[in-house]
Design an enzyme around this catalytic site. Structure first.
Site, PDB file in Angstrom:
ATOM      1  N   PHE A   6       0.938  -1.233   0.076  1.00  0.00           N
ATOM      2  CA  PHE A   6       0.174   0.072   0.038  1.00  0.00           C
ATOM      3  C   PHE A   6       0.822   1.399  -0.029  1.00  0.00           C
ATOM      4  CE2 PHE A   6      -2.482  -3.321   1.621  1.00  0.00           C
ATOM      5  CZ  PHE A   6      -3.773  -3.207   0.962  1.00  0.00           C
ATOM      6  N   CYS A   7       0.546   2.107  -0.664  1.00  0.00           N
ATOM      7  CA  CYS A   7       1.445   3.342  -0.871  1.00  0.00           C
ATOM      8  C   CYS A   7       0.330   4.586  -1.130  1.00  0.00           C
ATOM      9  CB  CYS A   7       2.631   3.486  -2.106  1.00  0.00           C
ATOM     10  SG  CYS A   7       1.823   3.350  -3.698  1.00  0.00           S
ATOM     11  N   ALA A   8       0.819   5.568  -1.623  1.00  0.00           N
ATOM     12  CA  ALA A   8      -0.060   6.928  -1.868  1.00  0.00           C
ATOM     13  C   ALA A   8      -1.081   6.762  -2.854  1.00  0.00           C
ATOM     14  CB  ALA A   8       0.732   8.285  -1.887  1.00  0.00           C
TER      15      ALA A   8
END
Length: 104
Positions: A6-8
């Site tokens: 999960f990232c921006a």
């Protein structure tokens, strides 16, 4: 093993996902690895199809919130080490994910 990063926005980890998939293939590991925006974490955990959740360093500040979502479901979650993320070291991040899963 189902590993979710999960990232921006779910985009910046795409190269790392590719490197992790290559590392898994090289090691003969069965792994379903994909990246998503951090906003999808809650929904995906509720769906129940994650073995390990990894956060990109840029959203590491959300680790406590992620733990509050993942821990009750028995899903280990942690922030990908900055050096491995920056170097796109798929093998090290894959090992990191398996270590988290083993320790849950």
């Amino acid at each position: 093993m189902v590993i979710r990063l999960f990232c921006a926005a779910g985009m910046s980890t795409s190269l790392l996902v590719t490197k992790m998939q290559e590392a898994a293939k090289e090691k003969g590991k069965e792994a379903d690895i994909a990246a998503f925006p951090i906003q999808d974490l809650d929904r995906m955990v509720e769906a129940g199809d994650i073995d390990v959740a990894l956060l990109g360093p840029q959203v590491g500040f959300q680790l406590e919130k992620a733990k509050s979502i993942c821990t009750p479901k028995g899903i280990p979650v942690d922030v990908i080490p900055m050096a491995d993320y920056g170097m796109c070291n798929g093998m090290n991040v894959l090992k990191f994910a398996y270590k988290l899963a083993k320790n849950k």
